[in-house]
Structure formats: structure tokens, C-alpha cells
Design an enzyme around this catalytic site. Structure first.
Site, short mmCIF file in Angstrom:
data_model
loop_
_atom_site.label_atom_id
_atom_site.label_comp_id
_atom_site.label_asym_id
_atom_site.label_seq_id
_atom_site.Cartn_x
_atom_site.Cartn_y
_atom_site.Cartn_z
CG HIS A 61 34.74 39.71 42.76
ND1 HIS A 61 33.65 39.62 41.90
CD2 HIS A 61 35.21 40.98 42.52
CE1 HIS A 61 33.62 40.79 41.17
NE2 HIS A 61 34.71 41.51 41.48
CG HIS A 63 36.88 44.01 43.41
ND1 HIS A 63 37.48 43.59 42.23
CD2 HIS A 63 37.81 44.29 44.37
CE1 HIS A 63 38.63 43.42 42.51
NE2 HIS A 63 39.02 43.83 43.55
CG ASP A 65 31.97 46.50 41.00
OD1 ASP A 65 32.86 46.22 41.69
OD2 ASP A 65 32.19 46.42 39.78
CG HIS A 66 30.90 42.54 41.68
ND1 HIS A 66 30.41 41.78 40.51
CD2 HIS A 66 31.86 43.42 41.14
CE1 HIS A 66 31.02 42.34 39.73
NE2 HIS A 66 31.87 43.21 39.71
CG HIS A 139 38.86 39.63 39.54
ND1 HIS A 139 38.82 40.36 38.31
CD2 HIS A 139 38.23 40.47 40.47
CE1 HIS A 139 38.46 41.47 38.57
NE2 HIS A 139 37.97 41.56 39.84
CG ASP A 211 34.66 41.79 38.07
OD1 ASP A 211 33.50 41.80 37.56
OD2 ASP A 211 34.85 42.78 38.67
CG HIS A 269 30.90 44.20 35.29
ND1 HIS A 269 32.04 44.62 35.00
CD2 HIS A 269 30.76 44.37 36.39
CE1 HIS A 269 32.89 44.72 35.96
NE2 HIS A 269 32.22 44.51 36.88
#
Length: 306
Positions: A61, A63, A65-66, A139, A211, A269
Site C-alpha cells: 500500500h 503509506h 513507511d512502505h 486498512h 498493514d 513492523h
């Protein structure tokens, strides 16, 4: 070689000890880079991973941090003049995000990066490595988990091969053709089938789940895998918080592994609020009695042998 190279294990905020996400799955000739967060390019250097090792970039996805490591990785593909195509899989609803990340700064593009957005549940790629599939998770933004399944095969049995006098090139011919004649017609030759000298070998399986709340597709992705890499952002004491933000706890990850018959559970994570990573392993172990790895940056985790 089949192993997971852990490049980062933090969640939303990195810490002194944990970089943003990043995971390279070495799977024979494939190098699948999952969720490269900020700093991934440098972590690859520390881990001894080259841009030429990467064959696929798989995002769950969009976000930060990914995915904030995508610009550096993409530009490194061209800087190192990677010759073979590299495929990018990501939620189709994030096409604009990926376009901005891919061309976040000016660079001389030479790499052949082929975007293959994930539109719906199902296979996203297949080849000699097996089939890579994606399933939608729960999510606040569109998120997918990935599952890699190697085709089942046959394991040759040396004693049975010797019994029939099959050796050398004849073994390969038997594997290709399914049966061969041995001894010749003048020597009482017989037809030997592949099933006579081999046994079923189950293909290896891998799942990558980031997530998400606990949902049906978490279990579908994890079903019977040899290695499950799964987020465990929170501990059970913050289960309500985890649910509200669309995350899992270590206890839930352990439960998934137990119910799905997972062989090796890899937790990662982790929220920056926790300072003792051993607590995640201890909590998951209350539900899962198999081997558990609490992931650390730059660790290498072998895929369990067949």
C-alpha cells in the site's frame, strides 16, 4: 538460494535501531523487494544486496513507511544499468502515487521498469518460480498481501533409480518425458514411469502480510505457507488501538500461524513505542508453538527446507 533479507522492521517512525520497512525475498533467480521504505537503498548496501538482485518491487500500500524508498531504488536500477526487466506490483488505486515516486527527481533512466498494478484479487505474476498472487486486506487505504506458491514436483529416489539401472542423462529424460524404456527390447526391457522412481514433492510457499486488521484474506494468504512474514505492530494490550488503525497484534499473528499450519513465523513492523522486541515473540508463542523469528534489521532468514 531461498532466504528473506530483512532491510527494515520499523512501522510509521524509524528508530535508532530499526529502519523503515524493506524485505528482499531471494527465491532462486528472483529477488522480490517488498515495501521499500525510506532508507532502503542504503540498507541494501549494508545487507550486501545489489540493485541487480531485484527482479520485482511489490508494494502492499501507499503509506510512507512502505514506499518512500521507491525513488532511490528505482534510480539505482538505472545507475547500476540493470539489464533485465524489473516488474512493479502495487494497488492500482495508487497509480498516481507510484508515478510521483518513480520520477521524484531528475535522473537518466536506462532500466526497464514495467508497472503491473494490482486491480483485483488473484495472480499477478507467474513463471518458473511459481505463482505470485495478491489478496486485498483491511486498512484505511487500499492494501494487498502477497502469496508465492511454487508448483508441486517430484523427488527422485536414488535407491529406486539404482534398482532400475537409471543414471546420468536418463534421469533427466525420465523427468521430461514421464517414462522411459530400460534394458532394451533384447534384454527384457521394461517401461519405467516417473512415479516408479520418485515421490510427490510439495512446492514451497511464502506469504507477506503487512498493514491490516484481522480478516478472512489474512488466513487465505497464510494457509499452509513455509514462511509467513507478518506485521505485529502492537501487543495485545493495545488490541483496540490496533483495530482502530487497521493493524495486527503479535497475539493475532501467532493465532494466524497456528490456525494456518505455518512452518516459520516472522514477526515485523514494530511500533516505536516498544523497546523490548522479545515481547512480540513471547506473545505470539502463547498461540503458536512453531519456530518464531522476531525480525531485526539486516538479518537473513532462510526459507525452511522442504
Amino acid at each position: 538460494m531461498r532466504e528473506l533479507v530483512v532491510l527494515g522492521t520499523a512501522s510509521q517512525a524509524p528508530t535508532r535501531m530499526r529502519n523503515h520497512n524493506g524485505y528482499l525475498l531471494r527465491w532462486d533467480d528472483e529477488g522480490m523487494l517488498f515495501d521499500p521504505g525510506e532508507g532502503t537503498q542504503r540498507q541494501m548496501l549494508f545487507a550486501g544486496v545489489s540493485a541487480t538482485d531485484v527482479t520485482r518491487i511489490c508494494l502492499t500500500h501507499f503509506h510512507g513507511d512502505h514506499c518512500l524508498g521507491v525513488p532511490g531504488v528505482v534510480q539505482r536500477l538505472s545507475l547500476d544499468r540493470v539489464q533485465r526487466p524489473v516488474y512493479a506490483h502495487y494497488p492500482a488505486s495508487g497509480r498516481d502515487f507510484f508515478g510521483r515516486l518513480r520520477y521524484a527527481a531528475s535522473f537518466y533512466e536506462t532500466a526497464d521498469l514495467r508497472e503491473e498494478p494490482v486491480e483485483t484479487d488473484g495472480p499477478v505474476a507467474s513463471g518458473t518460480f511459481g505463482t505470485l498472487s495478491a489478496l486485498r486486506l483491511e486498512h484505511p487505504v487500499d492494501s494487498y498481501g502477497y502469496r508465492l506458491v511454487e508448483p508441486d514436483g517430484r523427488r527422485m529416489l536414488p535407491d529406486r533409480l539404482a534398482e532400475y539401472g537409471i543414471a546420468g542423462p536418463d534421469i533427466g529424460r525420465l523427468q521430461r518425458e514421464g517414462s522411459i524404456s530400460v534394458g532394451g527390447p533384447g534384454a527384457g526391457g521394461a517401461t519405467v514411469a516417473l512415479e516408479d522412481v520418485s515421490e510427490h514433492r510439495r512446492g514451497q510457499r511464502f506469504a507477506f502480510i503487512m498493514d491490516t486488521r484481522l480478516c478472512e484474506n489474512v488466513f487465505a494468504l497464510a494457509d499452509g505457507v513455509d514462511m509467513l512474514v507478518i506485521e505485529s505492530t502492537f501487543l495485545a494490550a493495545e488490541a483496540e488501538l490496533a483495530e482502530s488503525f487497521g493493524h495486527l497484534t503479535a497475539a493475532q499473528a501467532g493465532r494466524v500461524a497456528a490456525e494456518c499450519g505455518v512452518r516459520l513465523l516472522v514477526l515485523t513492523h514494530f511500533s516505536q513505542r516498544y523497546t523490548d522486541p522479545a515481547a512480540f515473540g513471547a506473545e505470539a508463542a502463547r498461540h503458536f508453538d512453531g519456530p518464531i523469528v522476531v525480525a531485526e534489521d539486516l538479518a537473513r532468514v532462510p526459507v525452511p527446507k522442504r
